[in-house]
Design an enzyme around this catalytic site. Sequence first.
Site, PDB file in Angstrom:
ATOM      1  N   LYS A  18       1.872 -12.228   8.023  1.00 29.29           N
ATOM      2  CA  LYS A  18       2.802 -11.347   7.128  1.00 29.29           C
ATOM      3  C   LYS A  18       3.856 -10.541   7.518  1.00 29.29           C
ATOM      4  O   LYS A  18       4.964 -10.243   6.920  1.00 29.29           O
ATOM      5  CB  LYS A  18       1.675 -10.462   6.452  1.00 29.29           C
ATOM      6  CG  LYS A  18       0.607 -11.151   5.626  1.00 29.29           C
ATOM      7  CD  LYS A  18      -0.159  -9.957   5.034  1.00 29.29           C
ATOM      8  CE  LYS A  18      -0.890 -10.563   3.960  1.00 29.29           C
ATOM      9  NZ  LYS A  18      -1.770 -10.033   3.071  1.00 29.29           N
ATOM     10  N   ASP A  66       0.619  -7.971  -2.838  1.00 28.76           N
ATOM     11  CA  ASP A  66      -0.576  -7.309  -2.685  1.00 28.76           C
ATOM     12  C   ASP A  66      -0.957  -6.082  -3.630  1.00 28.76           C
ATOM     13  O   ASP A  66      -1.875  -5.741  -4.444  1.00 28.76           O
ATOM     14  CB  ASP A  66      -0.960  -7.125  -1.117  1.00 28.76           C
ATOM     15  CG  ASP A  66      -1.669  -8.291  -0.432  1.00 28.76           C
ATOM     16  OD1 ASP A  66      -2.182  -9.187  -0.960  1.00 28.76           O
ATOM     17  OD2 ASP A  66      -1.342  -8.277   0.569  1.00 28.76           O
ATOM     18  N   GLY A  96      -4.316  -0.247   7.178  1.00 31.62           N
ATOM     19  CA  GLY A  96      -3.932  -1.663   7.428  1.00 31.62           C
ATOM     20  C   GLY A  96      -3.010  -2.009   6.143  1.00 31.62           C
ATOM     21  O   GLY A  96      -2.470  -1.539   5.412  1.00 31.62           O
TER      22      GLY A  96
HETATM   23  P1  NDP Z   1      -6.360  -4.451   8.460  1.00 30.35           P
HETATM   24  O1  NDP Z   1      -7.026  -5.222   9.465  1.00 30.35           O
HETATM   25  O2  NDP Z   1      -4.786  -4.455   8.422  1.00 30.35           O
HETATM   26  O3  NDP Z   1      -6.772  -2.992   8.018  1.00 30.35           O
HETATM   27  C1  NDP Z   1      -8.260  -2.811   8.152  1.00 30.35           C
HETATM   28  C2  NDP Z   1      -8.409  -1.379   7.709  1.00 30.35           C
HETATM   29  O4  NDP Z   1      -9.700  -0.910   7.632  1.00 30.35           O
HETATM   30  C3  NDP Z   1      -7.838  -0.192   8.943  1.00 30.35           C
HETATM   31  O5  NDP Z   1      -7.249   0.832   8.241  1.00 30.35           O
HETATM   32  C4  NDP Z   1      -9.198   0.134   9.358  1.00 30.35           C
HETATM   33  O6  NDP Z   1      -9.002   1.336  10.380  1.00 30.35           O
HETATM   34  C5  NDP Z   1     -10.086   0.060   8.523  1.00 30.35           C
HETATM   35  N1  NDP Z   1     -11.653  -0.404   8.924  1.00 30.35           N
HETATM   36  C6  NDP Z   1     -12.059  -1.327   9.270  1.00 30.35           C
HETATM   37  N2  NDP Z   1     -13.388  -1.146   9.471  1.00 30.35           N
HETATM   38  C7  NDP Z   1     -13.550   0.326   9.439  1.00 30.35           C
HETATM   39  C8  NDP Z   1     -14.635   0.967   9.891  1.00 30.35           C
HETATM   40  N3  NDP Z   1     -15.862   0.476  10.143  1.00 30.35           N
HETATM   41  N4  NDP Z   1     -14.673   2.408   9.618  1.00 30.35           N
HETATM   42  C9  NDP Z   1     -13.655   2.630   9.183  1.00 30.35           C
HETATM   43  N5  NDP Z   1     -12.371   2.088   9.103  1.00 30.35           N
HETATM   44  C10 NDP Z   1     -12.345   0.724   9.216  1.00 30.35           C
HETATM   45  O7  NDP Z   1      -7.024  -5.355   7.185  1.00 30.35           O
HETATM   46  P2  NDP Z   1      -6.260  -5.445   5.624  1.00 30.35           P
HETATM   47  O8  NDP Z   1      -5.593  -4.034   5.321  1.00 30.35           O
HETATM   48  O9  NDP Z   1      -5.334  -6.819   5.558  1.00 30.35           O
HETATM   49  O10 NDP Z   1      -7.406  -6.013   4.739  1.00 30.35           O
HETATM   50  C11 NDP Z   1      -8.478  -4.988   4.456  1.00 30.35           C
HETATM   51  C12 NDP Z   1      -9.595  -5.377   3.383  1.00 30.35           C
HETATM   52  O11 NDP Z   1      -8.808  -5.558   2.183  1.00 30.35           O
HETATM   53  C13 NDP Z   1     -10.134  -6.905   3.765  1.00 30.35           C
HETATM   54  O12 NDP Z   1     -11.192  -6.954   3.400  1.00 30.35           O
HETATM   55  C14 NDP Z   1      -9.419  -7.940   2.724  1.00 30.35           C
HETATM   56  O13 NDP Z   1     -10.181  -8.902   2.697  1.00 30.35           O
HETATM   57  C15 NDP Z   1      -9.154  -6.841   1.607  1.00 30.35           C
HETATM   58  N6  NDP Z   1      -7.965  -7.404   1.039  1.00 30.35           N
HETATM   59  C16 NDP Z   1      -8.347  -7.696  -0.416  1.00 30.35           C
HETATM   60  C17 NDP Z   1      -7.232  -8.170  -1.424  1.00 30.35           C
HETATM   61  C18 NDP Z   1      -7.645  -8.405  -2.883  1.00 30.35           C
HETATM   62  O14 NDP Z   1      -6.671  -9.417  -3.340  1.00 30.35           O
HETATM   63  N7  NDP Z   1      -8.828  -8.237  -3.228  1.00 30.35           N
HETATM   64  C19 NDP Z   1      -5.882  -8.356  -0.748  1.00 30.35           C
HETATM   65  C20 NDP Z   1      -5.716  -7.956   0.614  1.00 30.35           C
HETATM   66  C21 NDP Z   1      -6.802  -7.919   1.413  1.00 30.35           C
HETATM   67  P3  NDP Z   1      -8.281   1.567  11.563  1.00 30.35           P
HETATM   68  O15 NDP Z   1      -6.880   1.715  11.360  1.00 30.35           O
HETATM   69  O16 NDP Z   1      -9.044   2.907  11.939  1.00 30.35           O
HETATM   70  O17 NDP Z   1      -8.856   0.550  12.525  1.00 30.35           O
END
Ligand code: NDP
Length: 282
Positions: free
Chosen positions: A71, A107, A132
């Site tokens: 991306k 998105d 994220g």
């Molecule tokens: P990223 O890896 O970019 O970001 C993940 C985020 O989740 C970070 O902020 C991370 O925090 C946080 N996180 C993960 N695990 C934990 C935890 N155990 N405790 C606290 N914070 C946590 O992923 P994306 O943003 O790309 O995707 C996130 C979700 O969104 C995915 O599940 C994806 O499938 C979903 N999604 C759905 C879409 C839809 O159309 N429905 C479109 C795009 C994504 P930290 O920064 O602290 O690591």
Amino acid sequence: MAHDFMSILTGSFAKPAAENPTVAVMDAAYAHHGLAARYINCEVGPQALHDAVRGAVAMGFAGFNCSIPNKVAVIEYLDELAPSAQIIGAVNTVVITDGRLTGHNTDGQGFVESLRTVADPAGASMVVFGAGGAARAIAVESALAGASQITIVNRNPGRGENLAALVNEATPARAAFVLWDRPFAIAAGTDIVVNATSIGLYPDTDARLDLDTATLGYASVVADVIHNPPVTRLLRDAAVAGCTTLDGRGMLVNQARVNIRLWTGIDADNAVMRAVLDDLFG
Ligand code: NDP
């Protein structure tokens, strides 16, 4: 009798690619609207991305999606960026017109279109968990749609502060960062709460956001980005607390809808695409 055997070509470049349901959603929409269009799900990682982009241009693709890990990397191969993709700094949809490549981020637009079915983001006070890719898109697009106050709650302080600063600098909304190191309490007067983390995603479906559930009832709308399973633990808790809930299928379907509009000009039927996700994920 003359025939036209040409298709509108679209697809996705990501790695891994096999579990991405977008192709099924797109195929259903194309078939329903009688579009001679194809969506090819391609496993393409960073090494092959430039060649894949050149290939798409050479083969006359109308455009393509990019997902993990492409991306941000795709941006250097594009000619221009739409405003929200520019601010978010990531592209999930590319439109090719006369050989020129324009990057969009649908998105966040998909999320906002889905949100509008239950609430108006204009003037809203929001809490977004996560910082994220999904959270960046949701926070920026909600801010551009008029949200007035956005609280970013994240475990990693650097990412969270960075997103709050981005919203403050690049949009009219006010944003604040809260470090997520204890159960988060939702304040009275909060309009919209969004889980934009991967917490609750299959197979870890029992995982729970670190949240004071007694405060959930202060939110009017609780939304989740997770589409598998469609009803997450957060949404179940929110429904019990009397909130309006919005699941991640709406975001996915509306994002596909925005993509189809960008590539073909057709406004695709949401119900047809949603039915595909219902069949796949129950
Ligand atoms: P990223 O890896 O970019 O970001 C993940 C985020 O989740 C970070 O902020 C991370 O925090 C946080 N996180 C993960 N695990 C934990 C935890 N155990 N405790 C606290 N914070 C946590 O992923 P994306 O943003 O790309 O995707 C996130 C979700 O969104 C995915 O599940 C994806 O499938 C979903 N999604 C759905 C879409 C839809 O159309 N429905 C479109 C795009 C994504 P930290 O920064 O602290 O690591």
